[in-house]
Design an enzyme around this catalytic site. Structure first.
Site, PDB file in Angstrom:
ATOM      1  N   GLU A 277       0.830  -1.220   0.000  1.00 47.11           N
ATOM      2  CA  GLU A 277       0.000   0.000   0.000  1.00 47.11           C
ATOM      3  C   GLU A 277       0.860   1.264   0.000  1.00 47.11           C
ATOM      4  O   GLU A 277       0.560   2.237  -0.689  1.00 47.11           O
ATOM      5  CB  GLU A 277      -0.952   0.014   1.203  1.00 47.11           C
ATOM      6  CG  GLU A 277      -1.993  -1.111   1.201  1.00 47.11           C
ATOM      7  CD  GLU A 277      -2.889  -1.085  -0.023  1.00 47.11           C
ATOM      8  OE1 GLU A 277      -3.160   0.000  -0.557  1.00 47.11           O
ATOM      9  OE2 GLU A 277      -3.301  -2.181  -0.461  1.00 47.11           O
ATOM     10  N   ASP A 358       3.758  -4.204  -5.773  1.00 49.09           N
ATOM     11  CA  ASP A 358       4.320  -5.491  -5.342  1.00 49.09           C
ATOM     12  C   ASP A 358       5.854  -5.421  -5.367  1.00 49.09           C
ATOM     13  O   ASP A 358       6.528  -5.874  -4.440  1.00 49.09           O
ATOM     14  CB  ASP A 358       3.873  -6.618  -6.289  1.00 49.09           C
ATOM     15  CG  ASP A 358       2.446  -7.091  -5.996  1.00 49.09           C
ATOM     16  OD1 ASP A 358       1.857  -6.622  -5.002  1.00 49.09           O
ATOM     17  OD2 ASP A 358       1.931  -7.929  -6.773  1.00 49.09           O
TER      18      ASP A 358
END
Ligand SMILES: [Zn+2]
Length: 415
Positions: A277, A358
């Site tokens: 995030e 990611d």
């Protein structure tokens, strides 16, 4: 264009989008999972795979039923001029054009909500219940509905009144004026969502001191992302499905973790999820996503301004004279192919951003715990591990699980 041709065009657009959607879903559900990929062996067995398939098939069939009902009704409403009939009826009751439009939308909202409640109820208390996801009590369900109406009237009604007033008094130039209003509103909601709206539905408590909190703070400091607003929400009140998100910009930024997420993951996995995030913030995805949404609203409003005073559009959906609310309804239907195309563009961008976030988590923390977290999330929600590529292209905002795992674990995607 003559009214009758607009009417046919609306019916054709409606039918084509319905067939397009349903064909993609059909291709997707017909695709099998031939074997359990190595990377998921510890998480999924044949039995779990069958259960996932059963859950997806149930949802597919139910979706087919609801969308067929909604398609048939909309088609008939346009074909038989139902919207025009409602307009004529309300004109007997009120004179003021803004009040007339507001009443019209209220009638349509109440009608469509009344039709959707049984389906929604069945989805929550039959399907989700059967697979163990539903945690909502009947009381929560009812109070959610009431709060939802309250918010729709307050926010939806408020924005609609501003829009209608601008259209009625400012003419075609309303589009950029309302664009400014909606942009300000979008930024406002993003800033104050966790402070104002979320507490209406959930209880937020600061994350208690402990291993998890210190790990999160330590990681956040290591990447120069000062963080002390970490909250836990009682997502378990409604569903066993888990989630985590950030909201706000700058100093108002808050992290919200579902209690269900904390229950299902190790502290390292949770830090990895947060690292992902934070990656979205660091790579400017959040701010760019906001700008993209604002641009999308601008395009929508500009195109709306081309139709808004069209008498033929009103006649096409059954009106006996020009009505702004009839044109808004007609416009949203005509706009649906454009919004599908815009949506595909947004999804392509979003999937690229997911890979970048990611990658950020992998570089600044570790890939393995994020991979483990994604596996648990995906298996627990019985999601599809082998979706059809066309379905993914159109509908997926996140890359399919195996593609993400292959980058996090440096392996080849199976299938
Ligand atoms: Zn993400």
């Amino acid at each position: 264009m003559e009214a009758i041709w607009i009417k046919y065009l609306l019916l054709v657009v409606l039918t084509i989008s319905f067939i397009f959607d349903k064909s993609l879903s059909y291709l997707n559900i017909k695709r099998d999972v031939p074997f359990v990929p190595d990377t998921l062996k510890e998480y999924v067995d044949r039995k779990k795979l069958l259960k996932s398939k059963e859950y997806q098939t149930t949802n597919y069939r139910f979706g087919l039923l609801t969308s067929t009902v909604s398609f048939t009704l909309t088609f008939c409403f346009i074909y038989f001029g139902f919207f025009g009939w409602v307009d004529d009826w309300l004109r007997n009751l009120v004179d003021n054009p803004i009040l007339l439009s507001l009443l019209f939308f209220a009638v349509i909202f109440i009608g469509s909500d009344a039709l959707s409640i049984p389906f929604d109820y069945y989805q929550t208390f039959r399907i989700e219940e059967k697979y163990g996801f539903n945690k909502t009590s009947k009381n929560t369900y009812i109070s959610d509905k009431i709060k939802g109406y309250f918010l729709s009237i307050l926010i939806g009604g408020g924005l609609l009144t501003v829009l209608l007033t601008l259209i009625n008094y400012m003419g075609k130039g309303f589009w950029w004026q309302f664009w400014l209003v909606s942009a300000a509103f979008m930024v406002f909601v993003n800033l104050f969502y966790t402070a104002l709206i979320l507490p209406l539905f959930n209880k937020l408590t600061p994350l208690e001191d402990g291993e998890l909190k210190s790990k999160i703070i330590e990681y956040a400091q290591s990447v120069g992302f000062p963080l002390d607003n970490i909250f836990v929400i009682d997502g378990s009140k409604r569903s066993s499905k888990a989630n985590a998100f950030f909201s706000g910009f700058g100093k108002r930024k808050k992290v919200v973790l579902y209690d269900t997420l904390i229950d299902q993951h190790t502290p390292d996995e949770l830090v990895a999820v947060l690292a992902h995030e934070i990656g979205h913030y660091k790579k400017k995805h959040v701010i760019l996503g906001m700008i993209a949404s604002i641009l999308q609203v601008g395009i929508l409003l500009y195109i709306l301004s081309l139709f808004i005073f069209s008498e033929n559009m009103s006649l096409a959906i059954g009106g006996s004279q020009m009505a702004i609310h009839l044109n808004i309804i007609g416009f949203t239907m005509l706009f649906s192919p454009i919004s599908t195309v815009l949506g595909i563009g947004m999804n392509i961008l979003s999937r690229k951003n997911e890979f970048e976030a990611d990658e950020f988590a992998k570089m600044t923390f570790a890939g393995k715990p994020l991979a483990e977290a994604l596996k648990t999330l995906s298996v627990n929600t019985l999601s599809n591990i082998n979706p059809h590529p066309w379905y993914v292209f159109v509908n997926y905002s996140h890359p399919p699980l195996l593609e993400r795992l292959s980058k996090l674990e440096d392996t080849d995607p199976t299938f």
